[in-house]
Every structure is written in structure tokens, then in C-alpha cells.
Design a protein around this motif. Structure first.
Motif, short mmCIF file in Angstrom:
data_model
loop_
_atom_site.label_atom_id
_atom_site.label_comp_id
_atom_site.label_asym_id
_atom_site.label_seq_id
_atom_site.Cartn_x
_atom_site.Cartn_y
_atom_site.Cartn_z
N ASP A 390 30.97 2.29 -15.14
CA ASP A 390 30.16 3.43 -14.71
C ASP A 390 30.60 3.86 -13.31
OD1 ASP A 390 28.87 3.00 -17.05
OD2 ASP A 390 27.03 2.20 -16.17
N PHE A 391 30.52 5.16 -13.08
CA PHE A 391 30.85 5.73 -11.77
C PHE A 391 29.60 6.41 -11.24
CE2 PHE A 391 32.88 9.28 -9.25
CZ PHE A 391 33.30 8.47 -8.21
N GLU A 392 29.08 5.89 -10.14
CA GLU A 392 27.82 6.39 -9.58
C GLU A 392 28.09 7.13 -8.27
OE1 GLU A 392 25.58 2.85 -9.10
OE2 GLU A 392 25.30 2.50 -11.25
N ILE A 393 27.39 8.25 -8.09
CA ILE A 393 27.50 9.06 -6.87
C ILE A 393 26.10 9.28 -6.33
CG2 ILE A 393 28.23 11.27 -5.90
CD1 ILE A 393 30.26 11.51 -8.13
N GLU A 394 25.92 8.99 -5.05
CA GLU A 394 24.63 9.25 -4.40
C GLU A 394 24.86 10.22 -3.25
OE1 GLU A 394 20.98 6.85 -2.21
OE2 GLU A 394 22.03 5.97 -3.93
N THR A 395 24.07 11.28 -3.23
CA THR A 395 24.21 12.31 -2.20
C THR A 395 23.39 11.95 -0.97
OG1 THR A 395 22.36 13.59 -3.08
CG2 THR A 395 24.55 14.04 -4.00
N LYS A 396 23.61 12.69 0.09
CA LYS A 396 22.88 12.45 1.33
C LYS A 396 21.40 12.79 1.19
CE LYS A 396 27.02 13.33 4.07
NZ LYS A 396 27.71 14.25 5.00
N GLN A 397 21.05 13.61 0.20
CA GLN A 397 19.65 13.93 -0.05
C GLN A 397 18.96 12.87 -0.90
OE1 GLN A 397 22.09 16.27 -0.42
NE2 GLN A 397 21.60 17.41 1.45
N GLY A 398 19.73 11.84 -1.36
CA GLY A 398 19.14 10.76 -2.15
C GLY A 398 19.26 10.94 -3.65
N THR A 399 19.85 12.04 -4.10
CA THR A 399 20.03 12.25 -5.54
C THR A 399 21.17 11.38 -6.05
OG1 THR A 399 19.34 14.55 -5.20
CG2 THR A 399 20.34 14.00 -7.32
N GLN A 400 20.96 10.75 -7.19
CA GLN A 400 21.98 9.86 -7.76
C GLN A 400 22.45 10.40 -9.11
OE1 GLN A 400 20.90 5.76 -7.87
NE2 GLN A 400 22.80 5.07 -8.76
N TYR A 401 23.76 10.41 -9.28
CA TYR A 401 24.39 10.82 -10.53
C TYR A 401 25.19 9.63 -11.07
CZ TYR A 401 23.47 15.49 -8.61
OH TYR A 401 22.88 16.59 -8.06
N THR A 402 24.98 9.30 -12.35
CA THR A 402 25.68 8.18 -12.98
C THR A 402 26.49 8.70 -14.16
OG1 THR A 402 23.92 6.63 -12.34
CG2 THR A 402 25.43 5.93 -14.08
N PHE A 403 27.80 8.54 -14.06
CA PHE A 403 28.71 8.92 -15.15
C PHE A 403 29.16 7.62 -15.82
CE2 PHE A 403 29.02 12.08 -11.77
CZ PHE A 403 28.69 13.24 -12.46
N SER A 404 28.76 7.43 -17.07
CA SER A 404 28.95 6.15 -17.75
C SER A 404 30.01 6.27 -18.84
CB SER A 404 27.62 5.68 -18.35
OG SER A 404 27.12 6.65 -19.26
N SER A 405 30.32 5.09 -19.41
CA SER A 405 31.26 4.98 -20.55
C SER A 405 32.64 5.52 -20.20
CB SER A 405 30.70 5.69 -21.79
OG SER A 405 29.46 5.14 -22.15
N ILE A 406 33.12 5.24 -19.00
CA ILE A 406 34.48 5.63 -18.61
C ILE A 406 35.43 4.51 -19.02
CG2 ILE A 406 35.96 6.33 -16.70
CD1 ILE A 406 33.48 7.19 -15.18
N GLU A 407 36.54 4.86 -19.64
CA GLU A 407 37.49 3.86 -20.11
C GLU A 407 38.02 3.03 -18.95
OE1 GLU A 407 40.54 5.84 -22.22
OE2 GLU A 407 39.26 6.44 -23.88
N ARG A 408 38.24 1.74 -19.23
CA ARG A 408 38.66 0.81 -18.18
C ARG A 408 40.01 1.21 -17.59
NH1 ARG A 408 39.42 -5.38 -19.82
NH2 ARG A 408 41.25 -4.47 -20.81
#
Length: 705
Positions: A390-408
């Protein structure tokens, strides 16, 4: 005096809402960057016409008017900053920063002034309120009355929807004050009126958001989406960015239009307009303008007659009309060579595009994240399988985005990209260790040298050659008899064939014993031993000779440090690639030298393996002899136990027979004398066919009596 002034936490009033951002004043002009949308307003110093300082709800504000009639408002200043701003305006812009306070009398009659794109309602010389005419969506007139309707603001909790002005009649002939008021508003208002012919029309375009097929009519100031159910009119002023993104299959293209404010359908808001094109679809386009108008308006960016791929024509026309650059993917390339990564966001699968200044995910729901609003990123293990992460991104405003199931296999490429963009990686230390295991062979293609495959082939050849020598007879398993212990002896006696004639039958309850049926003897079967798993698995002998390396691995070990010194900071993946290229480009003569070394190493290994196998065979034969000796001893012990059990059962049967004879006496025995009883005993014994038991001491005693 400083050449620049910077202010954080400044609010710009845009369409009734206050947008947080950063204001920077320099010699060249004024720049404001919106923190939410990333949109930048750049006002050149030569365009500034007036600057006004006034008290507002959020402290103090700055209003800037340009020579072409545009008005910019910025709030959030402190009162102490007036002197600094005033001196800066005098020195660099040669403008007096005038102080004007708003009228707070509460009167509702006054004078309306139209200045540029601003409607100002004044009482005397002081303004009461101002309305940017670009916020007006509709203007209607009645008898002595003008009604202004405004665009709905999704960000504000409360939105102003309309304002009505009463215009008293005048005595001037031929001039209607209501119509004059309405014309002044409509000349600057953002009222969408589809008057005249469209510049061009694109028919039946596939749209992903909002979903469906739409005809797109291009007008000078807006574009019109006409579908079977809904129509949308999108002013070019609401377009923030344009994206042209190739699909992973290399046969389709996404054209994405970012909108602020978004288009609305009921309670649904569409911040992105996404069109999907096929690369094979071509079109010939003719603009509904003469060549002089096209040249004058677009300055060579468009021509009257154009032809090419459909996606190229749409993007080219939109770029010319919106006057914004089209963003395309940068130099990122995934494991498969595509410029995007397949992943899942929320419940839907889509494509994540790493751009030069951000990430964009298409298509449901579309997400655009700029690098300057990212606080940190995180690489996490997949929740369901180890083949993905999984690739997770958190913004400075506290919003979190999770992009999952990415090939190894995409891990190394994405990690290098994020690292090169200098984004803050939350778990850098852990993931750099994982990166080696992910990337070591992730980029090996068929046309490149695969060191791992070559080594596996070499080991396979060695295993085939030494198959006969390395066999240890592990497949010869013999069945062994079950060896009962002390507790098992009692079990064998309990289910003996003479178990019915037990010692308990001699207590005088002969009738009960006769009625009871004899128990069927249970057969005790020999059980196969359960071999332990540790015994069945043959452990690896640490004293065994190590397998020889291939020619490539010998060369790589000798030249690894040289490659690292020639390319400082090279990663493991790139080092493997570079080594494969060097080995592939090496001459045949040099390769033969390493082949000879590999052959010598193989011979040494075979010689050592033969010596090792001879030693292991002698040790195995000793172990086999000791094993057989142990089995023989166990069998002897088992035989003794069986004999002991048999003698014990025989003695018990004899005692039970004796007690039976003593306890049971017939009527004839009672009426007859001793001699007859003795004869009858003898006859009974002869009829049974068995030898009479020898007289015991008790029998002799009873006879004497």
C-alpha cells in the motif's frame, strides 16, 4: 527596505468564500498562492492602479484594483502591518495606500457605482458593500426593480442567493434606469448565454465523470456538455488544470479537466471532467470562424482546418481557449514500462500517475495531490497478501489517501521516484531494507543477463551429476512391530482368550457367571510406528562442500567494488543491470577466462563431493548396524514379555478351574459315598479327555477326613 514581503495565513475573497493562502509582494508585483487549489494569482506591478486599506471582519484587509478593472481582496492582516505595507507600496509601486472605512450606519438607500467588475453601494463617500459582478449568475428586471442571482458556493455554510435593488423612476426621456442598471450588470456578469453559433462541436464523446456520452459544443467563453439526460455549461474561468494521460494499455488516452468550482448535479459535485479517447480515432475539424478571426484570436495556436487524432484535437482546442498548459506524465516509468501504476483507491481499481509536481488518480473518484501539500508518504505491507503493498499519502491538512494492491515489482520504481522528489518518507529506514529484497531481480528482462537463472541452471546440472552419490536410502522404510510398554501388558491380559475364566468367578456366584456370555477376544494388531517429522527430513550438513559459482558470479564478485566506485550511489537494482550490460558486452576471449575458472571450481567441488560422500557412506553404515542391533534387542525384550504374559494367564486358568470344581456339587455326589464320588470324579475327567489335575495339599486333607 526589503525587496520582498511575505505573509502567511492570508485569506483571499473569491466568489463569496475566503480561501487560505500565501501572499508575496516583490518589486515585480503581487503573487498569491491558494493553499487549497494551488492556483496562483500574479499581478504585475505595472498593472496596479489603486490600493485600499480598510477594517474588515477578519482584522484588516487590502483591496487592489488593476488598470483593466479587476479587483483583488486579501484579508487577515494585523493593524501593525499597515506602515510596512504603505512604505513598500510607495517605494516599489509608487502608490499611496489609502485608508477607507466601510459605512456601518445600516441604511438601505444610497448610490450604486459601477467600476470595472465591481458594483459598489455607497452612502455618501463611504461604501456599504461591494459585489463582484463575476459572481452574478442571472439578472432579471421588473417594474422599478432589478434582481441579481449569484452562483452557489459549496465551501460556505451560508450562501447569498439573490439581492434586489429598487430603482426609482426618473424624468429623463428615452432612458429607462432599470434597463440601464441591468445592462451595466450583464456587461460584466458571469451569465452563461448560449447565443450565436459554437466554434466547433465534438459529438458522442465518451465521458467517465459524469458518466455517459456527451456532445461538447465549444463556445468563446464556455463549453457546453449536452447529453441525453443532463446538460452542463462550464465557463473557462472555472478550469484550473488540463491533463493528458496515456492509458496503461497504450491504446487509449485520458483527457482530464480540473474544475473549481465543480459542476453540480443534485447533491453530486464533479471536480474533474474525464474524457476517454481511443488513439486510433481520427477527425477532421473546421472552426466556425473565418481565417482572419482565427489568426487574430488564437495567434497561430489554431487554424481554421485541422485534422488528426481526436484526443489531440480536443486537447489543442481546449488549451487555446482556456489558455492553460496541459500537464503530461514526467519521466516516471513503472515495472512494465507504463507511466502509471495499477492500484485501488477505496472500493474501485484505477491508475495512479506520478507527475512532475504531484500525483493524479483516475478515475473513480478522481484525486489530484500536489507535492507542496503533502506532509509525508508511507509504504505499508498489503493487508491480504505479500505480493502487493500500500502507498499512503497524508497532506498537511491531515487528509490521508491510501492506494492499495500495488504490485510488489513497482516498489523500487515508486520509492526511487518519491526519493528523487525529496518527499518525506515516514518509514525510510525499514523500507530501504525491504527495497533490496523487492528490487534485486525485479527488473530482469529476457534480453538482459539473468544471474539468478544462470545460477539455478548450474545448480541443477550439479544435482543431476551427483544424484546417485548423494542418495542416502531415505526411501527404504521398513515396517516395525509395535513395542508395548508396561501399561500395554495389562491391556493384553485383559483381552486374553481366557479372560472369561478370571479369578473373580471363584467367589461363589456361579449362576451369574454361567448366564453371562463370553466376551469376544479382541485382536491386537501390530501398529506401524509414526516417524517423527524431524527424522524424515534430512537436515543440511554444514560440513558438506559448497556448490561452485558460475563464471558470471565469479566475475561479478571480482568487479563489484569497481562498478560501485565508477558509479557512486548506484542502487542494487541499477548495479545488477549495469553488471549484466557489461557482461553481455564483454568479448568472447575474456569470458573464456572466467569459464575456465568456473570449470576448475566445478572440478574441485566434484572431487570434494566424492570424498565427502565416501565418509558419509561409512558413517551411515555404522548407524545402520547400530539401528539393526537395537531392533534385535527390542524383539528379544518383546518375546520375554509375551512368555511372561502367557505363563501368567495359564496359572490363572488353572486356579479358576479348581475353584469351579470345589464350588459345584451335583445331587448324586450328595447321596453317594466317598468311593462313588471318587469314581465319578475319575469318569468325569476321562470324559473331558483332559488329564486330571495332580492332588494338592488341600485335596489330601479333605480325603483323610
Amino acid at each position: 527596505m526589503a525587496d520582498t514581503l511575505e505573509f502567511n495565513e492570508i485569506y483571499q475573497e473569491v466568489k463569496g468564500s475566503m480561501n487560505d493562502g500565501r501572499l508575496r509582494l516583490s518589486r515585480q508585483g503581487v503573487i498569491f498562492k491558494n493553499s487549497k487549489t494551488g492556483k496562483v494569482d500574479n499581478i504585475q506591478a505595472s498593472e496596479l492602479a489603486e490600493g485600499v486599506w480598510r477594517r474588515v471582519a477578519l482584522g484588516h484587509g487590502l483591496k487592489l484594483l488593476t488598470k483593466n478593472g479587476h479587483v483583488y481582496k486579501y484579508d487577515g492582516f494585523r493593524e501593525s502591518e499597515f506602515d510596512k505595507l504603505s512604505d513598500f507600496f510607495k517605494a516599489h509601486y509608487r502608490l499611496e495606500l489609502a485608508e477607507k472605512d466601510l459605512c456601518v450606519k445600516g441604511w438601505n438607500w444610497g448610490t450604486v457605482r459601477f467600476g470595472g467588475q465591481l458594483l459598489s453601494f455607497d452612502i455618501g463617500e463611504q461604501p456599504v458593500f461591494e459585489i463582484p459582478l463575476s459572481n452574478v449568475s442571472q439578472c432579471t428586471t421588473g417594474k422599478n426593480e432589478v434582481t441579481l442571482e449569484f452562483h452557489q458556493n459549496d465551501d460556505a455554510e451560508v450562501s447569498l442567493m439573490e439581492v434586489r435593488f429598487y430603482v426609482p423612476p426618473t424624468q429623463e426621456d428615452g432612458v429607462d434606469p432599470v434597463e440601464a442598471f441591468a445592462q451595466n450588470v450583464l456587461s460584466k456578469a458571469d451569465v452563461i448565454q448560449a447565443t450565436g453559433d459554437a466554434i466547433c462541436i465534438f459529438r458522442e464523446l465518451q465521458c467517465l465523470t459524469p458518466r455517459g456520452r456527451y456532445d461538447i459544443r465549444i463556445y468563446p467563453t464556455f463549453l457546453h456538455l449536452h447529453g441525453k439526460t443532463f446538460d452542463y455549461k462550464i465557463p473557462y474561468t472555472t478550469v484550473l488544470r488540463l491533463f493528458l494521460l496515456p492509458h496503461k494499455d497504450q491504446r487509449q488516452m485520458f483527457f482530464v479537466i480540473s474544475l473549481d468550482p465543480p459542476i453540480k448535479q443534485g447533491q453530486t459535485r464533479y471536480h474533474f471532467l474525464i474524457l476517454l479517447f481511443s488513439k486510433d480515432e481520427d477527425i477532421s475539424l473546421t472552426l466556425n470562424m473565418n481565417e482572419e478571426e482565427v489568426e487574430k484570436r488564437f495567434e497561430g495556436r489554431l487554424t481554421k482546418n485541422m485534422s488528426g487524432s481526436l484526443y489531440e484535437m480536443v486537447s489543442r482546442v481546449m488549451k487555446a481557449l482556456v489558455n492553460r498548459k496541459i500537464t503530461v506524465p514526467g519521466n516516471f516509468q513503472g515495472h512494465s514500462g507504463a507511466q502509471c501504476i495499477t492500484c485501488s483507491y477505496k472500493a474501485s481499481s484505477g491508475l495512479l500517475y506520478p507527475l512532475e509536481r504531484g500525483f493524479i488518480y483516475v478515475h473513480k473518484p478522481p484525486v489530484h495531490i500536489r507535492f507542496d501539500e503533502i506532509s509525508f508518504v508511507n509504504f505499508a505491507r498489503g493487508t491480504t497478501t505479500t505480493r502487493s503493498f500500500d502507498f499512503e499519502i497524508e497532506t498537511k491538512q491531515g487528509t490521508q489517501y491510501t492506494f492499495s494492491s500495488i504490485e510488489r515489482e513497482e516498489y523500487g520504481k515508486l520509492f526511487d521516484f518519491v526519493n528523487a522528489k525529496k518527499l518525506n518518507i515516514k518509514n525510510r529506514g525499514l523500507k530501504e531494507g525491504m527495497k533490496q529484497s523487492y528490487d534485486e531481480y525485479a527488473d530482469s528482462d529476457e534480453d538482459q543477463h539473468d544471474a539468478y537463472l544462470e545460477r539455478m541452471k548450474e545448480e541443477g546440472k550439479i544435482r543431476e551429476e551427483n544424484a546417485n552419490d548423494s542418495s542416502d536410502g531415505s526411501g527404504e522404510e521398513t515396517d516395525e512391530s509395535f513395542n508395548p510398554g508396561e501399561e500395554d501388558d495389562d491391556v493384553a491380559e485383559e483381552f486374553d482368550s481366557n479372560a472369561s475364566a478370571s479369578s473373580s468367578s471363584g467367589d461363589g456366584n456361579s449362576d451369574r457367571d454361567e448366564k453371562k456370555p463370553a466376551k469376544k477376544a479382541k485382536i491386537v494388531k501390530d501398529r506401524k510406528p509414526r516417524k517423527k517429522q524431524l527424522e524424515s527430513k534430512k537436515g543440511k550438513d554444514p560440513n558438506a562442500p559448497k556448490r561452485p559459482m558460475s563464471a558470471y558470479m565469479l566475475w561479478l564478485n571480482a568487479n563489484r567494488e569497481k562498478i560501485k566506485s565508477d558509479h557512486p550511489g548506484i542502487s542494487i537494482t541499477d548495479l545488477s543491470k549495469k553488471a549484466g550490460e557489461l557482461w553481455k558486452a564483454m568479448s568472447k576471449e575474456k569470458k573464456e577466462e572466467w569459464d575456465r575458472k568456473a570449470e576448475d571450481a566445478r572440478r574441485d567441488y566434484e572431487k570434494a563431493m566424492k570424498e565427502y560422500s565416501v565418509g558419509s557412506k561409512s558413517e551411515s553404515s555404522k548407524a545402520e548396524r547400530s539401528k539393526k542391533k537395537k531392533k534385535k534387542q527390542e524383539k528379544q525384550t518383546k518375546g520375554k514379555v509375551e512368555k511372561k504374559g502367557a505363563s501368567k494367564s495359564l496359572s490363572s486358568s488353572k486356579s479358576s478351574a479348581k475353584s469351579t470344581n470345589e464350588s459345584f456339587k451335583s445331587k448324586e455326589f450328595v447321596s453317594s459315598d466317598e468311593s462313588s464320588s471318587g469314581e465319578s470324579k475319575k469318569e468325569d475327567s476321562e470324559e473331558e479327555g483332559g488329564p486330571s489335575p495332580p492332588p494338592s495339599s488341600e485335596d489330601s486333607g479333605s480325603g483323610s477326613d
